[in-house]
Design an enzyme around this catalytic site. Structure first.
Site, PDB file in Angstrom:
ATOM      1  N   SER A 129       0.639  -1.345   0.030  1.00  0.00           N
ATOM      2  CA  SER A 129      -0.054   0.040   0.060  1.00  0.00           C
ATOM      3  C   SER A 129       0.925   1.207  -0.055  1.00  0.00           C
ATOM      4  O   SER A 129       1.980   1.196   0.614  1.00  0.00           O
ATOM      5  CB  SER A 129      -1.034   0.116   1.233  1.00  0.00           C
ATOM      6  OG  SER A 129      -1.577   1.396   1.394  1.00  0.00           O
ATOM      7  N   LYS A 183      -4.399  -6.715   3.663  1.00  0.00           N
ATOM      8  CA  LYS A 183      -4.538  -5.494   2.601  1.00  0.00           C
ATOM      9  C   LYS A 183      -6.121  -5.213   2.303  1.00  0.00           C
ATOM     10  O   LYS A 183      -6.584  -4.147   1.930  1.00  0.00           O
ATOM     11  CB  LYS A 183      -3.671  -5.890   1.427  1.00  0.00           C
ATOM     12  CG  LYS A 183      -3.765  -4.840   0.440  1.00  0.00           C
ATOM     13  CD  LYS A 183      -3.207  -3.305   0.737  1.00  0.00           C
ATOM     14  CE  LYS A 183      -3.054  -2.621  -0.382  1.00  0.00           C
ATOM     15  NZ  LYS A 183      -3.971  -2.398  -1.290  1.00  0.00           N
ATOM     16  N   HIS A 186      -7.658  -3.430   4.947  1.00  0.00           N
ATOM     17  CA  HIS A 186      -7.118  -2.034   4.839  1.00  0.00           C
ATOM     18  C   HIS A 186      -7.901  -1.026   3.896  1.00  0.00           C
ATOM     19  O   HIS A 186      -8.063  -0.102   4.041  1.00  0.00           O
ATOM     20  CB  HIS A 186      -5.828  -2.102   4.340  1.00  0.00           C
ATOM     21  CG  HIS A 186      -4.949  -0.918   3.677  1.00  0.00           C
ATOM     22  ND1 HIS A 186      -5.378  -0.257   2.555  1.00  0.00           N
ATOM     23  CD2 HIS A 186      -4.125  -0.016   4.352  1.00  0.00           C
ATOM     24  CE1 HIS A 186      -4.514   0.715   2.406  1.00  0.00           C
ATOM     25  NE2 HIS A 186      -3.828   1.116   3.239  1.00  0.00           N
ATOM     26  N   ASN A 187      -8.037  -1.735   2.626  1.00  0.00           N
ATOM     27  CA  ASN A 187      -8.600  -0.907   1.552  1.00  0.00           C
ATOM     28  C   ASN A 187     -10.245  -0.686   2.062  1.00  0.00           C
ATOM     29  O   ASN A 187     -10.739   0.427   1.518  1.00  0.00           O
ATOM     30  CB  ASN A 187      -8.747  -1.783   0.271  1.00  0.00           C
ATOM     31  CG  ASN A 187      -7.252  -1.628  -0.505  1.00  0.00           C
ATOM     32  OD1 ASN A 187      -6.304  -1.445   0.238  1.00  0.00           O
ATOM     33  ND2 ASN A 187      -7.230  -1.975  -1.875  1.00  0.00           N
ATOM     34  N   GLU A 190     -10.067   2.137   3.976  1.00  0.00           N
ATOM     35  CA  GLU A 190      -9.779   3.449   2.992  1.00  0.00           C
ATOM     36  C   GLU A 190     -10.961   3.809   2.461  1.00  0.00           C
ATOM     37  O   GLU A 190     -11.364   4.958   2.279  1.00  0.00           O
ATOM     38  CB  GLU A 190      -8.856   2.890   2.103  1.00  0.00           C
ATOM     39  CG  GLU A 190      -8.422   3.821   1.045  1.00  0.00           C
ATOM     40  CD  GLU A 190      -7.661   3.332   0.027  1.00  0.00           C
ATOM     41  OE1 GLU A 190      -7.986   3.271  -1.347  1.00  0.00           O
ATOM     42  OE2 GLU A 190      -6.466   2.550   0.420  1.00  0.00           O
ATOM     43  N   LYS A 261     -12.078  -1.236  -7.508  1.00  0.00           N
ATOM     44  CA  LYS A 261     -11.613  -2.377  -8.014  1.00  0.00           C
ATOM     45  C   LYS A 261     -12.014  -3.457  -7.366  1.00  0.00           C
ATOM     46  O   LYS A 261     -11.224  -4.658  -7.408  1.00  0.00           O
ATOM     47  CB  LYS A 261      -9.992  -2.184  -8.249  1.00  0.00           C
ATOM     48  CG  LYS A 261      -9.555  -0.809  -8.992  1.00  0.00           C
ATOM     49  CD  LYS A 261      -8.093  -0.831  -9.133  1.00  0.00           C
ATOM     50  CE  LYS A 261      -7.683   0.009 -10.107  1.00  0.00           C
ATOM     51  NZ  LYS A 261      -6.101   0.101 -10.358  1.00  0.00           N
TER      52      LYS A 261
END
Length: 470
Positions: A129, A183, A186-187, A190, A261
């Site tokens: 990231s 991850k 995490h996104n 975000e 995405k």
């Protein structure tokens, strides 16, 4: 020419920057890209004079590497990963390590890990990231996979990762797809934080009539204090950008359709599968889906005219202060939801990340880096088995101290027809979580009435069913 220390496949912006970062830290790098033209351009320009060597066949690329080979894939998640793995398998040997550094779905990573493992080849799913700047100057790295492979890759990852003081923003999240799972979460966080920032921006423009430059200044002021975070910093930066042609703030000329995405959606889906509520992340994903309905929204804006044309009198300073508290609380809740999901998933899938270490590596390099992660790291250092951050009195006090302004902001937004799904859902989560008793007793009664699903009682043990119509 000596053999290369690391091989990297994929020279789009992230891959090219990561290759330069690796070389800058003292490693010799071999690179390969499906497009020979892109490879040539990279070598003639950014890689010129560096210890980076290009190859134009997979065979030559693999043979250029020191054994055990260390190969990092920086290609689009999905079919491209499987295609390159099929090509690499022809030339790889037992003990070699292949790292997928893209945003792959963690279950796909575990499938690939099993397939390559049958041939003695180590496969790792590694979350990287920080965007293009992070890839070049130092990203946050979340590694997952076989511990033997992690030992081989660790010297590279530690050197190229972002640093906070003397700490490298690198962590081994555990076996299997743990790296890509962390991850993914995490996104998801975000998504939630970006949506909350956008909701504050919307309230400031729609309700207070503030221009982009003024909002930029407000965000910059907030970023200098407890709300310090990368996303707020770049929000201020983006809002201050003036379009060269029109001399207007560029953000005002950007179509209001947000792309995605898949990582946010995967976070929500996985949370649903595990029974972990992450409503603020869910709201952010839905908000992006809603933004994609541009034509429908344009039509609806002309048909649905039920809100007040005249906005009520509001105190500007009070709204700005309330917005600041609301953003702070929403960020705290988004992190609490994400960490809770990681905690449950670790037990479910056999991942063993230390939650304090997750917070530690997120403090630098990554998109969601923020000052409040120091507090989160401290909480988990004191209470490593904590199932939800809201159960910590210090953390909960941060929310309680700001709840009046948080409620005021949401109320004002609702009364004036300004949507704030992320900030509102965060408040609902806070209120639900702190309630000793929720109205789910009625839901259970209804389920038993129409489907004989049974229910438990508060005054005796066991499962019961009632013939409600008799």
């Amino acid at each position: 020419m000596r053999e290369s220390d690391v091989g990297l496949i994929g020279l789009a912006t992230m891959g090219a920057n990561l290759a330069l970062n690796i070389e800058h830290k003292g490693f010799v790098v071999s690179v390969y890209n499906r497009s020979a033209d892109r490879t040539k351009t990279f070598m003639e320009q950014r890689a010129k004079g560096k210890n980076i060597f290009a190859y134009f066949s997979i065979e030559d690329f693999v043979k250029s590497l020191e054994k055990p080979r260390r190969i990092i894939l920086m290609v689009k998640a999905g079919e491209a990963v499987d295609e390159f793995l099929s090509q690499l398998m022809v030339w790889l040997e037992p003990g070699d390590v292949v790292v997928d550094g893209g945003n792959s779905y963690f279950k796909d990573t575990e499938r690939r890990m099993k397939k390559l493992g049958e041939h003695g080849i180590h496969f790792m799913g590694v979350g990287i990231s920080g965007g293009e700047e992070g890839a070049l100057k130092g990203p946050c790295i979340m590694a997952g996979g076989p511990s033997e492979a992690e030992e081989i890759m660790r010297p590279v990852f530690v050197k190229i990762a972002a640093k906070v003081g003397d700490d490298a923003c690198y962590g081994y999240m555990g076996p299997g797809g743990a790296g890509h799972f962390v991850k993914m979460v995490h996104n998801g966080i975000e998504y939630a934080i970006m949506q909350a920032i956008a909701e504050v921006y919307d309230a400031f423009t729609t309700l207070l009539g503030l221009d982009a430059l003024t909002i930029s200044e407000i965000f910059a002021d907030w970023n200098a204090g407890e709300l310090n975070s990368f996303l707020l910093e770049i929000a201020s930066e983006v809002l201050s950008k003036i379009d060269y042609e029109t001399k207007k703030p560029l953000v005002e000329l950007i179509l209001d359709k947000a792309g995605q995405k898949g990582t946010g959606k995967w976070t929500s889906q996985t949370a649903m599968d595990l029974g972990v509520p992450v409503p603020t992340i869910d709201a952010a994903v839905s908000a992006r889906n809603m933004s994609a309905l541009k034509e429908e929204r344009v039509t609806a804006s002309k048909i649905i005219k039920c809100m007040m044309d005249v906005k009520p009198n509001v105190d500007k300073s009070s709204i700005i202060s309330a917005a600041r508290s609301s953003l702070h609380c929403t960020m705290l809740v988004a992190f609490a939801q994400g960490m809770s999901l990681i905690s449950v998933a670790s037990k479910e899938f056999g991942y063993v990340p230390k939650l304090w270490e997750v917070a530690k590596v997120w403090r630098g390099g990554c998109i969601i880096r923020a000052r409040l992660l120091n507090m989160i790291m401290d909480v988990y250092s004191r209470r490593p088995e904590l199932v939800n951050l809201l159960l910590d009195t210090t953390y909960a006090k941060e929310l309680c101290d700001r709840q009046a302004e948080w409620r005021s902001f949401v109320s004002t937004a609702k009364l004036t027809g300004i949507p704030c799904p992320a900030i509102s859902s965060a408040l609902d989560y806070f209120d639900c979580f702190r309630r000793e008793r929720l109205p789910a007793n009625l839901i259970q009664a209804l389920r038993d009435r129409f489907g004989a699903h049974g229910y438990e009682r508060v005054d005796k043990s066991g499962t019961f069913h009632t013939e409600w119509g008799s």
